[in-house]
Design an enzyme around this catalytic site. Structure first.
Site, PDB file in Angstrom:
ATOM      1  CG  ASN A 148      -0.342   0.048   2.495  1.00 39.14           C
ATOM      2  OD1 ASN A 148       0.735  -0.494   2.677  1.00 39.14           O
ATOM      3  ND2 ASN A 148      -0.970   0.709   3.435  1.00 39.14           N
ATOM      4  CD  GLU A 246       5.188  -0.084  12.891  1.00 35.02           C
ATOM      5  OE1 GLU A 246       3.961   0.069  13.022  1.00 35.02           O
ATOM      6  OE2 GLU A 246       6.005   0.308  13.727  1.00 35.02           O
ATOM      7  CB  CYS A 280      -1.515   0.873   8.401  1.00 41.02           C
ATOM      8  SG  CYS A 280      -0.200   2.055   8.088  1.00 41.02           S
ATOM      9  CD  GLU A 458       9.083   0.692  10.246  1.00 45.44           C
ATOM     10  OE1 GLU A 458      10.052   0.498   9.505  1.00 45.44           O
ATOM     11  OE2 GLU A 458       7.917   0.392   9.965  1.00 45.44           O
TER      12      GLU A 458
HETATM   13  P1  NAD Z   1       0.626  -9.107   3.890  1.00 45.42           P
HETATM   14  O1  NAD Z   1       0.883  -9.471   5.303  1.00 45.42           O
HETATM   15  O2  NAD Z   1      -0.235  -9.963   3.082  1.00 45.42           O
HETATM   16  O3  NAD Z   1       1.994  -9.004   3.102  1.00 45.42           O
HETATM   17  C1  NAD Z   1       3.051  -8.189   3.556  1.00 45.42           C
HETATM   18  C2  NAD Z   1       4.362  -8.761   3.043  1.00 45.42           C
HETATM   19  O4  NAD Z   1       4.600 -10.018   3.683  1.00 45.42           O
HETATM   20  C3  NAD Z   1       4.366  -9.029   1.541  1.00 45.42           C
HETATM   21  O5  NAD Z   1       5.623  -8.697   1.002  1.00 45.42           O
HETATM   22  C4  NAD Z   1       4.130 -10.522   1.491  1.00 45.42           C
HETATM   23  O6  NAD Z   1       4.604 -11.122   0.309  1.00 45.42           O
HETATM   24  C5  NAD Z   1       4.913 -10.976   2.699  1.00 45.42           C
HETATM   25  N1  NAD Z   1       4.555 -12.318   3.183  1.00 45.42           N
HETATM   26  C6  NAD Z   1       3.376 -12.977   3.047  1.00 45.42           C
HETATM   27  N2  NAD Z   1       3.468 -14.213   3.584  1.00 45.42           N
HETATM   28  C7  NAD Z   1       4.713 -14.329   4.099  1.00 45.42           C
HETATM   29  C8  NAD Z   1       5.408 -15.362   4.789  1.00 45.42           C
HETATM   30  N3  NAD Z   1       4.851 -16.546   5.056  1.00 45.42           N
HETATM   31  N4  NAD Z   1       6.669 -15.128   5.181  1.00 45.42           N
HETATM   32  C9  NAD Z   1       7.264 -13.946   4.941  1.00 45.42           C
HETATM   33  N5  NAD Z   1       6.673 -12.935   4.247  1.00 45.42           N
HETATM   34  C10 NAD Z   1       5.414 -13.125   3.855  1.00 45.42           C
HETATM   35  O7  NAD Z   1       0.092  -7.586   3.918  1.00 45.42           O
HETATM   36  P2  NAD Z   1      -0.386  -6.703   2.648  1.00 45.42           P
HETATM   37  O8  NAD Z   1      -1.723  -7.202   2.226  1.00 45.42           O
HETATM   38  O9  NAD Z   1       0.703  -6.587   1.649  1.00 45.42           O
HETATM   39  O10 NAD Z   1      -0.522  -5.272   3.316  1.00 45.42           O
HETATM   40  C11 NAD Z   1      -1.686  -4.818   3.942  1.00 45.42           C
HETATM   41  C12 NAD Z   1      -1.482  -4.824   5.456  1.00 45.42           C
HETATM   42  O11 NAD Z   1      -0.354  -4.031   5.798  1.00 45.42           O
HETATM   43  C13 NAD Z   1      -2.645  -4.210   6.202  1.00 45.42           C
HETATM   44  O12 NAD Z   1      -2.972  -5.019   7.312  1.00 45.42           O
HETATM   45  C14 NAD Z   1      -2.092  -2.879   6.689  1.00 45.42           C
HETATM   46  O13 NAD Z   1      -2.702  -2.363   7.838  1.00 45.42           O
HETATM   47  C15 NAD Z   1      -0.660  -3.202   6.901  1.00 45.42           C
HETATM   48  N6  NAD Z   1       0.164  -1.991   6.915  1.00 45.42           N
HETATM   49  C16 NAD Z   1       0.662  -1.550   8.112  1.00 45.42           C
HETATM   50  C17 NAD Z   1       1.433  -0.405   8.187  1.00 45.42           C
HETATM   51  C18 NAD Z   1       1.991   0.066   9.492  1.00 45.42           C
HETATM   52  O14 NAD Z   1       2.972   0.781   9.490  1.00 45.42           O
HETATM   53  N7  NAD Z   1       1.423  -0.308  10.618  1.00 45.42           N
HETATM   54  C19 NAD Z   1       1.715   0.311   7.009  1.00 45.42           C
HETATM   55  C20 NAD Z   1       1.185  -0.159   5.799  1.00 45.42           C
HETATM   56  C21 NAD Z   1       0.417  -1.320   5.764  1.00 45.42           C
END
Ligand code: NAD
Length: 477
Positions: A148, A246, A280, A458
């Protein structure tokens, strides 16, 4: 179409081509990006490990120069990268350019930080002994990012990692390989020695998992969903490595009776719906006191009617598409859940057709929600907001805090007393007064509490907490 390769040990290595699809127009392929394998991830980790001793002792000017060059080039190409970002993720072009500028500012900030590394020297409690406290790089840092914020999140992890002398294995989200590839290309050309920064684009379950399973990754910084965050945490504990996660949010925006109506409506529109609600820090819960509730809902609904949902690159678009089919399905499912729970859908929630095939969704506003409803408790991650009516400030604060998340919390009020009390008592890492819950500076700490974040903050100087480890050295004199 050119294949954008992975960077491993200073070499661009091809792999299975994965098309990067524009969510505003699914006929438009942004580019082909190589999918790394688990073996590629292993090679990247080995390269980062081999490069660590030299890079962690590299001259500060060398690090500063690479980071400064990256900042300059990103800024010079902000229109191009803003366009790329909007095309692959669906943020509007001004949002895409804004995020690109932010990435440049982050590299600039850490270019400066490279020259400001400090330690402390103190006398020992034992006469004749000197004590020094210094910060050292942690080692190989695994960076795993979500889709995102395709350029800002990679920037705010890669820049401090390199600044403090770590080497990096970077795995971006598969949906948005374009901006990640561009940043790595820039840093590589800026003169990073081979192996210092490695790019492994690919599946989380394969490449990400290989990083989690490797004993040679010394620290993992992760942004993404709670479920993946828990995996990162469990695997990191298993390897006794440093980690930072995060994760999600369910951020409240409290609107009190004494709020300026226009300010409150703008905060809600921006916080809940801009960037298609895919932040987020999005205000997915609007907690509104009874005296202003009806006026607020009416004004907000009126404002939503005038928002243009269309192709992210079109001039005049306020809200771009949802990122992909599965996120759209999730948004639609929650809209049905909200209806089923008895919330009232007062605006939007319909799929929209535009000139090109894309994932367009009319922003959805629910009223008559309670804090117990799933739409008010679970992260939807789309342009869907729930209004919860409360009687007074005390109830508003209780509802705002009634969540397992704790990233950002906002209040609209003209009362100094309530604003001050809210800043002190909101259970969140970031608090906003008369501002949207989303939208933060790049030079100060970012992060949350409770289920939203784990580990040090961060960004800004606080980033040093994660990307360095403290050494205490004693010298007998
Ligand atoms: P996601 O957890 O599906 O994926 C995040 C990353 O993790 C991707 O690169 C994905 O390929 C990787 N991943 C998936 N499975 C994995 C595994 N088994 N081992 C290691 N890596 C793996 O999240 P998303 O759909 O890409 O992002 C949306 C989420 O991110 C929402 O929940 C949002 O709130 C959160 N987000 C949080 C912040 C923050 O700073 N708190 C900022 C932006 C987004």
């Amino acid at each position: 179409m050119t294949l954008h390769a992975n960077l491993i040990d200073g070499e661009w290595l091809p792999g299975e081509a994965v098309p990067n699809i524009n969510p505003s127009n699914t006929n438009d392929v942004v580019g082909d990006y190589a999918r790394a394998s688990a073996d590629d991830a292993g090679r990247a980790i080995a390269a980062a490990k081999a490069a660590f001793p030299a890079w962690s002792r590299s001259g500060l000017l060398e690090r500063q120069s690479v980071l400064r060059k990256a900042s300059d080039e990103i800024l010079a190409r902000k229109e191009e990268f803003g366009r790329l970002l909007s095309r692959e993720e669906g943020k509007t072009l001004p949002e895409g350019i804004g995020e690109t500028v932010r990435a440049a500012q982050i590299f600039d900030f850490f270019a400066g930080e490279a020259l400001r590394l400090t330690g402390e020297t103190v006398p020992s409690v034992r006469p004749g002994i000197g004590v020094e406290m210094t910060r050292e790089a942690v080692g190989v840092v695994g960076i795993i990012t979500p889709w995102n914020f395709p350029i800002a999140i990679p920037a705010w992890k890669i820049a401090p990692a390199l600044c403090y002398g770590n080497t990096v294995v970077f795995k971006p989200a598969e949906l948005v390989s374009g901006c990640s590839w561009a940043i790595v290309d820039i840093l590589h050309r800026a003169g990073l020695p081979q192996g210092v920064l490695n790019l492994v684009m690919g599946k989380g379950s394969v490449v990400g998992q290989a990083m989690l399973d490797s004993p040679d990754v010394d620290a993992i910084t992760f942004t993404g969903s709670i479920d993946t965050g828990k995996r990162v945490a469990a695997a990191s504990v298993e390897h006794m490595r440093k980690f930072q996660t995060e994760m999600g949010g369910k951020n409240p925006l409290v609107v009190l009776d004494d709020a300026e109506l226009d300010t409150a409506v703008e905060c809600a529109v921006n916080g809940a719906f801009f960037s298609t609600g895919q932040r987020c820090t999005a205000s997915s819960r609007l907690v509104v006191t009874a005296g202003i509730h009806d006026r607020f809902v009416e004004a907000l609904t009126g404002r939503l009617k005038n928002l243009v949902v269309d192709d992210a690159l079109k001039q005049g678009t306020h809200i771009g598409p949802v990122v992909d089919q599965s996120q759209l399905d999730q948004d639609m499912e929650y809209i049905e859940i909200g209806r089923g729970e008895g919330a009232r859908l007062v605006f939007g929630g319909e799929r929209l057709n535009r000139e090109t095939p894309g994932f367009y969704l009319q922003p959805a506003l629910f009223t008559e929600c309670t804090s117990a409803m799933r739409i008010a408790r679970e992260e939807i991650f789309g342009p869907v907001a729930s209004v919860i009516r409360v009687k007074d400030y005390d109830e508003a604060l209780a509802v705002a805090n009634d969540t397992r998340f704790g990233l950002s919390s906002g209040i609209c009020t003209q009362s100094l007393k309530h604003a001050t009390h809210f800043k002190r008592n909101a259970e969140a890492g970031m608090v906003m007064v008369n501002l949207p819950t989303a939208g933060v500076d790049f030079h100060v700490p970012f992060g949350g509490r409770k289920g939203s974040s784990y580990g040090p903050r961060e960004q800004g100087r606080y980033a040093a907490e994660f990307y360095t480890t403290v050494k205490t050295a004693y010298t007998g004199m």
